[in-house]
Design a protein around this motif. Structure first.
Motif, PDB file in Angstrom:
ATOM      1  N   SER A   1      14.306 -19.644  20.972  1.00  0.00           N
ATOM      2  CA  SER A   1      15.113 -19.071  22.045  1.00  0.00           C
ATOM      3  C   SER A   1      14.995 -19.908  23.317  1.00  0.00           C
ATOM      4  CB  SER A   1      14.656 -17.631  22.320  1.00  0.00           C
ATOM      5  OG  SER A   1      15.333 -17.082  23.424  1.00  0.00           O
ATOM      6  N   GLU A   2      13.806 -20.408  23.583  1.00  0.00           N
ATOM      7  CA  GLU A   2      13.602 -21.237  24.780  1.00  0.00           C
ATOM      8  C   GLU A   2      14.461 -22.498  24.718  1.00  0.00           C
ATOM      9  OE1 GLU A   2      10.049 -23.460  27.334  1.00  0.00           O
ATOM     10  OE2 GLU A   2       9.577 -22.523  25.402  1.00  0.00           O
ATOM     11  N   THR A   3      14.449 -23.161  23.563  1.00  0.00           N
ATOM     12  CA  THR A   3      15.265 -24.366  23.408  1.00  0.00           C
ATOM     13  C   THR A   3      16.745 -24.043  23.560  1.00  0.00           C
ATOM     14  OG1 THR A   3      13.692 -25.559  22.015  1.00  0.00           O
ATOM     15  CG2 THR A   3      16.013 -26.130  21.749  1.00  0.00           C
ATOM     16  N   MET A   4      17.194 -22.969  22.911  1.00  0.00           N
ATOM     17  CA  MET A   4      18.614 -22.619  22.978  1.00  0.00           C
ATOM     18  C   MET A   4      19.041 -22.293  24.401  1.00  0.00           C
ATOM     19  SD  MET A   4      19.913 -23.075  20.001  1.00  0.00           S
ATOM     20  CE  MET A   4      21.498 -22.254  20.202  1.00  0.00           C
ATOM     21  N   THR A   5      18.192 -21.598  25.129  1.00  0.00           N
ATOM     22  CA  THR A   5      18.520 -21.225  26.501  1.00  0.00           C
ATOM     23  C   THR A   5      18.634 -22.448  27.392  1.00  0.00           C
ATOM     24  OG1 THR A   5      17.374 -19.096  26.236  1.00  0.00           O
ATOM     25  CG2 THR A   5      17.784 -19.847  28.485  1.00  0.00           C
ATOM     26  N   ILE A   6      17.657 -23.340  27.306  1.00  0.00           N
ATOM     27  CA  ILE A   6      17.697 -24.563  28.112  1.00  0.00           C
ATOM     28  C   ILE A   6      18.870 -25.452  27.697  1.00  0.00           C
ATOM     29  CG2 ILE A   6      16.456 -26.694  28.665  1.00  0.00           C
ATOM     30  CD1 ILE A   6      13.839 -25.078  28.247  1.00  0.00           C
ATOM     31  N   HIS A   7      19.041 -25.607  26.404  1.00  0.00           N
ATOM     32  CA  HIS A   7      20.054 -26.514  25.866  1.00  0.00           C
ATOM     33  C   HIS A   7      21.465 -26.043  26.250  1.00  0.00           C
ATOM     34  CE1 HIS A   7      21.028 -29.165  22.079  1.00  0.00           C
ATOM     35  NE2 HIS A   7      21.670 -29.573  23.158  1.00  0.00           N
ATOM     36  N   HIS A   8      21.731 -24.750  26.073  1.00  0.00           N
ATOM     37  CA  HIS A   8      23.059 -24.210  26.359  1.00  0.00           C
ATOM     38  C   HIS A   8      23.268 -23.972  27.852  1.00  0.00           C
ATOM     39  CE1 HIS A   8      25.986 -20.871  26.837  1.00  0.00           C
ATOM     40  NE2 HIS A   8      26.647 -21.515  25.893  1.00  0.00           N
ATOM     41  N   ASP A   9      22.364 -23.229  28.468  1.00  0.00           N
ATOM     42  CA  ASP A   9      22.582 -22.780  29.844  1.00  0.00           C
ATOM     43  C   ASP A   9      22.344 -23.863  30.896  1.00  0.00           C
ATOM     44  OD1 ASP A   9      22.883 -20.406  28.498  1.00  0.00           O
ATOM     45  OD2 ASP A   9      21.355 -19.304  29.612  1.00  0.00           O
ATOM     46  N   LYS A  10      21.555 -24.875  30.551  1.00  0.00           N
ATOM     47  CA  LYS A  10      21.261 -25.940  31.516  1.00  0.00           C
ATOM     48  C   LYS A  10      21.997 -27.235  31.168  1.00  0.00           C
ATOM     49  CE  LYS A  10      18.371 -23.267  33.720  1.00  0.00           C
ATOM     50  NZ  LYS A  10      18.739 -22.661  35.016  1.00  0.00           N
ATOM     51  N   HIS A  11      21.720 -27.776  29.974  1.00  0.00           N
ATOM     52  CA  HIS A  11      22.303 -29.070  29.614  1.00  0.00           C
ATOM     53  C   HIS A  11      23.817 -28.990  29.411  1.00  0.00           C
ATOM     54  CE1 HIS A  11      18.591 -31.415  29.285  1.00  0.00           C
ATOM     55  NE2 HIS A  11      18.035 -30.309  28.831  1.00  0.00           N
ATOM     56  N   HIS A  12      24.256 -28.090  28.539  1.00  0.00           N
ATOM     57  CA  HIS A  12      25.699 -27.997  28.297  1.00  0.00           C
ATOM     58  C   HIS A  12      26.423 -27.578  29.576  1.00  0.00           C
ATOM     59  CE1 HIS A  12      29.164 -26.565  25.429  1.00  0.00           C
ATOM     60  NE2 HIS A  12      29.583 -27.363  26.387  1.00  0.00           N
ATOM     61  N   ALA A  13      25.865 -26.636  30.299  1.00  0.00           N
ATOM     62  CA  ALA A  13      26.497 -26.191  31.545  1.00  0.00           C
ATOM     63  C   ALA A  13      26.662 -27.350  32.524  1.00  0.00           C
ATOM     64  CB  ALA A  13      25.679 -25.079  32.179  1.00  0.00           C
ATOM     65  N   ALA A  14      25.684 -28.251  32.574  1.00  0.00           N
ATOM     66  CA  ALA A  14      25.777 -29.398  33.482  1.00  0.00           C
ATOM     67  C   ALA A  14      26.901 -30.340  33.072  1.00  0.00           C
ATOM     68  CB  ALA A  14      24.443 -30.146  33.516  1.00  0.00           C
TER      69      ALA A  14
END
Length: 201
Positions: free
Chosen positions: A21-34
């Protein structure tokens, strides 16, 4: 209309223990959002690009003004690749392909196991950041390729069937520096129904 971050089609924890869940949250909400934010900023500097889909932009990068081409390539590619990636993952899906896709895999690679071996090798061999892909060409022939950074096979006229993100942000929380371990584990959450849909396009 501005590009938007798509919602995940499942819960952040749905792919555990393969992807946390931690990876998915960072990956989607931070990286993809950027990527989405930066793509919109680039398009704002080139109003003639407004209204074009991300596929149109990445397919024909030479038509993108040089002043924003790098930003569109990197961030548009990041948006396109990640949108594809989220849809290609699923909790508790079919464990292997079937039908026309399986037949094409067997014809091209000999077996699903051989496909996985070659695909994983492409992911391991990608120096630095990038992606491993199973693609088909205009004649429907399958092959495995790898791209750097956020480059997409569609720029080269290829149709992605499978794509795995081998940037460290995709796996480092869960697998640290063991990219091969991540590549092996990733197959357990592949959405083979979506892959078959990609193949049939």
């Amino acid at each position: 209309m501005a590009f938007e971050l798509p919602a995940l089609p499942y819960d952040y924890a749905a792919l555990e223990p393969t992807i946390s869940s931690e990876t998915m949250t960072i990956h989607h909400d931070k990286h993809h959002a950027a990527y989405v934010t930066n793509l919109n900023a680039a398009i704002a500097k080139a109003p003639e690009l407004e209204g074009k889909s991300v596929e149109e932009l990445i397919t024909n990068l030479s038509a993108v003004p040089e002043a924003v081409r790098g930003a569109v390539r990197n961030n548009g590619g990041g948006h396109l690749n990640h949108t594809f990636f989220w849809e290609l993952l699923t909790p508790g899906g079919a464990t292997e392909p079937s039908g026309d896709l399986l037949e094409a895999i067997n014809t091209t690679f000999g077996s699903l196991a051989d496909l996985k071996t070659q695909f994983n090798a492409a992911g391991v061999a990608r120096f630095g950041s990038g992606w491993a892909w199973l693609v088909k060409d205009a004649d429907g022939k399958l092959s495995i390729t790898s791209t750097a950074n956020q480059d997409s096979p569609i720029t080269d006229g290829l149709t992605p069937i499978l794509g795995n993100d081998v940037w460290e942000h995709a796996y480092y929380v869960d697998y640290r520096n063991l990219r091969p371990k991540y590549l092996e584990a990733w197959w357990s959450v592949v959405n083979w129904d979506k892959a078959a849909e990609n193949f049939s396009k």
